[in-house]
Write a protein that holds these residues in place. Structure first.
Motif, PDB file in Angstrom:
ATOM      1  N   THR A 160      33.633  14.995 -56.551  1.00  0.00           N
ATOM      2  CA  THR A 160      33.291  15.622 -57.828  1.00  0.00           C
ATOM      3  C   THR A 160      32.672  16.998 -57.664  1.00  0.00           C
ATOM      4  O   THR A 160      32.551  17.742 -58.627  1.00  0.00           O
ATOM      5  CB  THR A 160      32.291  14.755 -58.602  1.00  0.00           C
ATOM      6  OG1 THR A 160      31.057  14.691 -57.880  1.00  0.00           O
ATOM      7  CG2 THR A 160      32.843  13.360 -58.824  1.00  0.00           C
ATOM      8  N   GLY A 161      32.268  17.343 -56.438  1.00  0.00           N
ATOM      9  CA  GLY A 161      31.477  18.553 -56.260  1.00  0.00           C
ATOM     10  C   GLY A 161      30.004  18.242 -56.496  1.00  0.00           C
ATOM     11  O   GLY A 161      29.615  17.138 -56.892  1.00  0.00           O
ATOM     12  N   ARG A 162      29.182  19.215 -56.255  1.00  0.00           N
ATOM     13  CA  ARG A 162      27.727  19.065 -56.318  1.00  0.00           C
ATOM     14  C   ARG A 162      27.273  18.563 -57.686  1.00  0.00           C
ATOM     15  O   ARG A 162      27.654  19.100 -58.718  1.00  0.00           O
ATOM     16  CB  ARG A 162      27.109  20.430 -56.017  1.00  0.00           C
ATOM     17  CG  ARG A 162      25.608  20.484 -56.026  1.00  0.00           C
ATOM     18  CD  ARG A 162      25.155  21.896 -55.690  1.00  0.00           C
ATOM     19  NE  ARG A 162      23.779  22.131 -56.064  1.00  0.00           N
ATOM     20  CZ  ARG A 162      23.324  23.280 -56.543  1.00  0.00           C
ATOM     21  NH1 ARG A 162      24.149  24.312 -56.704  1.00  0.00           N
ATOM     22  NH2 ARG A 162      22.055  23.409 -56.848  1.00  0.00           N
ATOM     23  N   VAL A 203      20.763  18.841 -55.694  1.00  0.00           N
ATOM     24  CA  VAL A 203      21.099  18.284 -56.993  1.00  0.00           C
ATOM     25  C   VAL A 203      21.188  19.416 -58.021  1.00  0.00           C
ATOM     26  O   VAL A 203      20.408  20.366 -57.992  1.00  0.00           O
ATOM     27  CB  VAL A 203      20.059  17.237 -57.435  1.00  0.00           C
ATOM     28  CG1 VAL A 203      18.660  17.799 -57.475  1.00  0.00           C
ATOM     29  CG2 VAL A 203      20.424  16.642 -58.792  1.00  0.00           C
ATOM     30  N   SER A 204      22.170  19.332 -58.919  1.00  0.00           N
ATOM     31  CA  SER A 204      22.356  20.352 -59.953  1.00  0.00           C
ATOM     32  C   SER A 204      22.540  19.675 -61.299  1.00  0.00           C
ATOM     33  O   SER A 204      23.532  18.964 -61.518  1.00  0.00           O
ATOM     34  CB  SER A 204      23.578  21.222 -59.651  1.00  0.00           C
ATOM     35  OG  SER A 204      23.915  22.033 -60.769  1.00  0.00           O
ATOM     36  N   GLY A 205      21.590  19.884 -62.199  1.00  0.00           N
ATOM     37  CA  GLY A 205      21.711  19.304 -63.526  1.00  0.00           C
ATOM     38  C   GLY A 205      22.903  19.833 -64.290  1.00  0.00           C
ATOM     39  O   GLY A 205      23.589  19.081 -65.000  1.00  0.00           O
ATOM     40  N   LEU A 206      23.189  21.120 -64.137  1.00  0.00           N
ATOM     41  CA  LEU A 206      24.305  21.721 -64.879  1.00  0.00           C
ATOM     42  C   LEU A 206      25.643  21.217 -64.364  1.00  0.00           C
ATOM     43  O   LEU A 206      26.538  20.858 -65.144  1.00  0.00           O
ATOM     44  CB  LEU A 206      24.251  23.245 -64.770  1.00  0.00           C
ATOM     45  CG  LEU A 206      23.044  23.925 -65.414  1.00  0.00           C
ATOM     46  CD1 LEU A 206      23.220  25.435 -65.390  1.00  0.00           C
ATOM     47  CD2 LEU A 206      22.838  23.442 -66.841  1.00  0.00           C
ATOM     48  N   ARG A 207      25.819  21.177 -63.067  1.00  0.00           N
ATOM     49  CA  ARG A 207      27.084  20.683 -62.510  1.00  0.00           C
ATOM     50  C   ARG A 207      27.246  19.186 -62.776  1.00  0.00           C
ATOM     51  O   ARG A 207      28.348  18.707 -63.025  1.00  0.00           O
ATOM     52  CB  ARG A 207      27.141  20.992 -61.012  1.00  0.00           C
ATOM     53  CG  ARG A 207      27.248  22.480 -60.696  1.00  0.00           C
ATOM     54  CD  ARG A 207      27.146  22.724 -59.194  1.00  0.00           C
ATOM     55  NE  ARG A 207      27.192  24.144 -58.875  1.00  0.00           N
ATOM     56  CZ  ARG A 207      28.300  24.810 -58.550  1.00  0.00           C
ATOM     57  NH1 ARG A 207      29.463  24.165 -58.521  1.00  0.00           N
ATOM     58  NH2 ARG A 207      28.259  26.086 -58.267  1.00  0.00           N
ATOM     59  N   VAL A 211      30.333  17.304 -64.705  1.00  0.00           N
ATOM     60  CA  VAL A 211      31.058  16.153 -64.157  1.00  0.00           C
ATOM     61  C   VAL A 211      31.071  15.017 -65.174  1.00  0.00           C
ATOM     62  O   VAL A 211      32.115  14.390 -65.430  1.00  0.00           O
ATOM     63  CB  VAL A 211      30.419  15.683 -62.833  1.00  0.00           C
ATOM     64  CG1 VAL A 211      30.997  14.334 -62.401  1.00  0.00           C
ATOM     65  CG2 VAL A 211      30.638  16.717 -61.740  1.00  0.00           C
ATOM     66  N   MET A 212      29.937  14.741 -65.788  1.00  0.00           N
ATOM     67  CA  MET A 212      29.864  13.633 -66.742  1.00  0.00           C
ATOM     68  C   MET A 212      30.682  13.915 -67.989  1.00  0.00           C
ATOM     69  O   MET A 212      31.239  12.985 -68.597  1.00  0.00           O
ATOM     70  CB  MET A 212      28.416  13.339 -67.101  1.00  0.00           C
ATOM     71  CG  MET A 212      27.566  12.853 -65.938  1.00  0.00           C
ATOM     72  SD  MET A 212      28.326  11.513 -64.960  1.00  0.00           S
ATOM     73  CE  MET A 212      28.534  10.250 -66.210  1.00  0.00           C
ATOM     74  N   TYR A 242      22.264  12.221 -72.302  1.00  0.00           N
ATOM     75  CA  TYR A 242      20.907  12.392 -71.774  1.00  0.00           C
ATOM     76  C   TYR A 242      20.779  13.699 -71.011  1.00  0.00           C
ATOM     77  O   TYR A 242      19.813  14.466 -71.218  1.00  0.00           O
ATOM     78  CB  TYR A 242      20.539  11.220 -70.867  1.00  0.00           C
ATOM     79  CG  TYR A 242      19.283  11.485 -70.063  1.00  0.00           C
ATOM     80  CD1 TYR A 242      18.045  11.551 -70.678  1.00  0.00           C
ATOM     81  CD2 TYR A 242      19.350  11.723 -68.688  1.00  0.00           C
ATOM     82  CE1 TYR A 242      16.887  11.820 -69.950  1.00  0.00           C
ATOM     83  CE2 TYR A 242      18.207  11.987 -67.951  1.00  0.00           C
ATOM     84  CZ  TYR A 242      16.980  12.039 -68.587  1.00  0.00           C
ATOM     85  OH  TYR A 242      15.842  12.333 -67.866  1.00  0.00           O
ATOM     86  N   LEU A 243      21.735  13.989 -70.126  1.00  0.00           N
ATOM     87  CA  LEU A 243      21.667  15.233 -69.351  1.00  0.00           C
ATOM     88  C   LEU A 243      21.743  16.455 -70.252  1.00  0.00           C
ATOM     89  O   LEU A 243      21.058  17.464 -70.011  1.00  0.00           O
ATOM     90  CB  LEU A 243      22.792  15.261 -68.313  1.00  0.00           C
ATOM     91  CG  LEU A 243      22.686  14.254 -67.173  1.00  0.00           C
ATOM     92  CD1 LEU A 243      23.947  14.293 -66.316  1.00  0.00           C
ATOM     93  CD2 LEU A 243      21.446  14.498 -66.318  1.00  0.00           C
ATOM     94  N   ARG A 244      22.552  16.375 -71.278  1.00  0.00           N
ATOM     95  CA  ARG A 244      22.668  17.490 -72.216  1.00  0.00           C
ATOM     96  C   ARG A 244      21.352  17.719 -72.950  1.00  0.00           C
ATOM     97  O   ARG A 244      20.874  18.857 -73.087  1.00  0.00           O
ATOM     98  CB  ARG A 244      23.802  17.201 -73.200  1.00  0.00           C
ATOM     99  CG  ARG A 244      24.129  18.352 -74.141  1.00  0.00           C
ATOM    100  CD  ARG A 244      25.256  17.939 -75.073  1.00  0.00           C
ATOM    101  NE  ARG A 244      26.519  17.788 -74.370  1.00  0.00           N
ATOM    102  CZ  ARG A 244      27.538  17.050 -74.820  1.00  0.00           C
ATOM    103  NH1 ARG A 244      27.420  16.353 -75.938  1.00  0.00           N
ATOM    104  NH2 ARG A 244      28.658  16.999 -74.138  1.00  0.00           N
TER     105      ARG A 244
END
Length: 297
Positions: A160-162, A203-207, A211-212, A242-244
Motif C-alpha cells: 500500500t505504501g507508507r 507512520v503517515s496520517g495523510l498517506r 489508503v483507507m 476517524y482518520l479524516r
C-alpha cells in the motif's frame, strides 16, 4: 514507547472462524498484541498471514496450518514487520516459503532489532514470548503486487505504501471477496500510530487516510482487521472517517496556533466522545503528533 502490558500475548487456535470456502481466521480474541491470523487454501498450497509474537506462538500457528494443509505446500506472508505480526517467521523457515513486499523487508532489516528491544521492555509476558527471536529473511520479495497461485485460487498481495508503517501490505482473496488489512484497520479501537520520534516517524496520517479511502471504495464483503472482530466494509469506512476527522480537527487547531498539548487534550476529548466504546485511547495523542508534523505550513 507503548504502554506496559500485564498479560501474555498468546495465540489460541481453538476457535477458528470460517470466512469462506477454504478461508479461515485464527481470531485474536480481542487480546492486546495478538493479531488476527489468516489461513487461505487452494488446491495445491496454503497461505498463512502473520505469525503471532515470537517462536512459541508461531509454533502453534504452524502446527495448525500444517494440519489444515493436509500435505499442501505452505506459504507465509506478514502484513507488516511489527513484532506481533512477524517476529515468529523463523519457525516457518524449513516448512514454508516466506514472501513479503520490498518496503516491508527493508523496514524489518532496518528497524527489527530496535523494535525487538523496545517490545521486550513492555512487560514480562511480552519478553517471554520474544525469547529466542531471530529476525527472518524472506525467501521471495516483490515490489508492488504479487499474485500467488494456490491452485484454483489466486491470492493478491498488494503493497500500500507508507501508512501505518513504511511497508504495509494487504492480502486479497478475490474469489471470496475477503480482505486482510493488518494494522491499517482495527475493529473497536483507535488507529494505532507508531509515532515514536526520533526513533520511528515513518507512520503517515495523510498517506494512511488515502489508503483507507481506496480500500473503503472497494467495499469488500469481509474485512479481517489486524486486531478486533472480523467485519464488513463498514469497518474500513469507520477507520477512514476517524482518520479524516482526526486530521481535520488537528489542523483546525494548528491553524489557530494552538500549542500541541492543547490540541491533544481537545482532540482526544472529542474523539472519545465520538467513540466512547473504542479501546486504545493513548493512540489519539500519537496521531495528533504525527498529523501536526504533516500540517501544511
Amino acid at each position: 514507547m507503548p504502554e506496559q502490558v500485564t498479560h501474555d500475548p498468546v495465540v489460541r487456535t481453538e476457535n477458528v472462524q470460517e470466512l469462506a470456502d477454504d478461508v479461515v481466521v485464527i481470531p485474536n480474541g480481542n487480546v492486546q498484541l495478538v493479531p488476527n491470523i489468516g489461513v487461505i487454501g487452494g488446491r495445491d498450497s496454503v497461505l498463512v498471514i502473520d505469525t503471532g509474537m515470537g517462536p512459541g506462538n508461531a509454533e502453534k500457528v504452524l502446527e495448525f496450518a500444517a494440519r489444515y494443509a493436509r500435505g499442501r505446500r505452505l506459504y507465509l506472508t506478514t502484513t507488516h514487520f511489527h513484532p506481533e505480526h512477524a517476529f515468529g517467521a523463523q519457525v516457518f523457515a524449513d516448512e514454508a516459503t516466506f514472501l513479503v513486499n520490498r518496503d516491508q523487508a527493508e523496514e524489518l532489516n532496518a528497524k527489527g532489532p530496535g523494535y525487538l528491544d523496545m517490545f521486550r521492555g513492555l512487560g514480562a509476558g511480552v519478553a517471554r514470548q520474544l525469547e529466542g527471536v531471530e529476525l527472518p529473511r524472506p525467501d521471495l520479495v516483490y515490489d508492488q503486487t504479487y499474485d500467488l497461485d494456490l491452485g484454483g485460487r489466486t491470492v493478491r498481495l498488494r503493497a500500500t505504501g507508507r501508512a501505518h508503517s513504511r511497508g504495509d501490505q494487504v492480502v486479497e482473496v478475490p474469489d471470496a471477496d475477503v480482505l486482510f488489512t493488518g494494522d491499517l484497520a482495527e475493529a473497536g479501537q483507535f488507529a494505532i500510530f507508531p509515532w515514536f520520534p526520533p526513533h520511528d516517524t515513518d507512520v503517515s496520517g495523510l498517506r494512511w487516510l488515502a489508503v483507507m479511502e481506496r480500500l473503503a471504495a472497494e467495499s469488500p464483503r469481509v474485512v479481517v482487521p489486524g486486531h478486533g472482530d472480523v467485519g464488513g466494509p463498514r469497518l474500513l469506512a469507520d477507520v477512514r472517517d476517524y482518520l479524516r476527522l482526526l486530521r481535520d480537527e488537528t489542523w483546525i487547531r494548528r491553524d489557530s496556533a494552538a500549542d500541541e498539548r492543547t490540541i491533544v487534550e481537545e482532540v482526544s476529548a472529542l474523539m472519545i466522545q465520538r467513540h466512547p466504546e473504542w479501546a486504545g485511547r493513548e493512540w489519539i495523542e500519537k496521531g495528533v503528533g504525527c498529523l501536526c508534523t504533516e500540517h501544511p505550513a
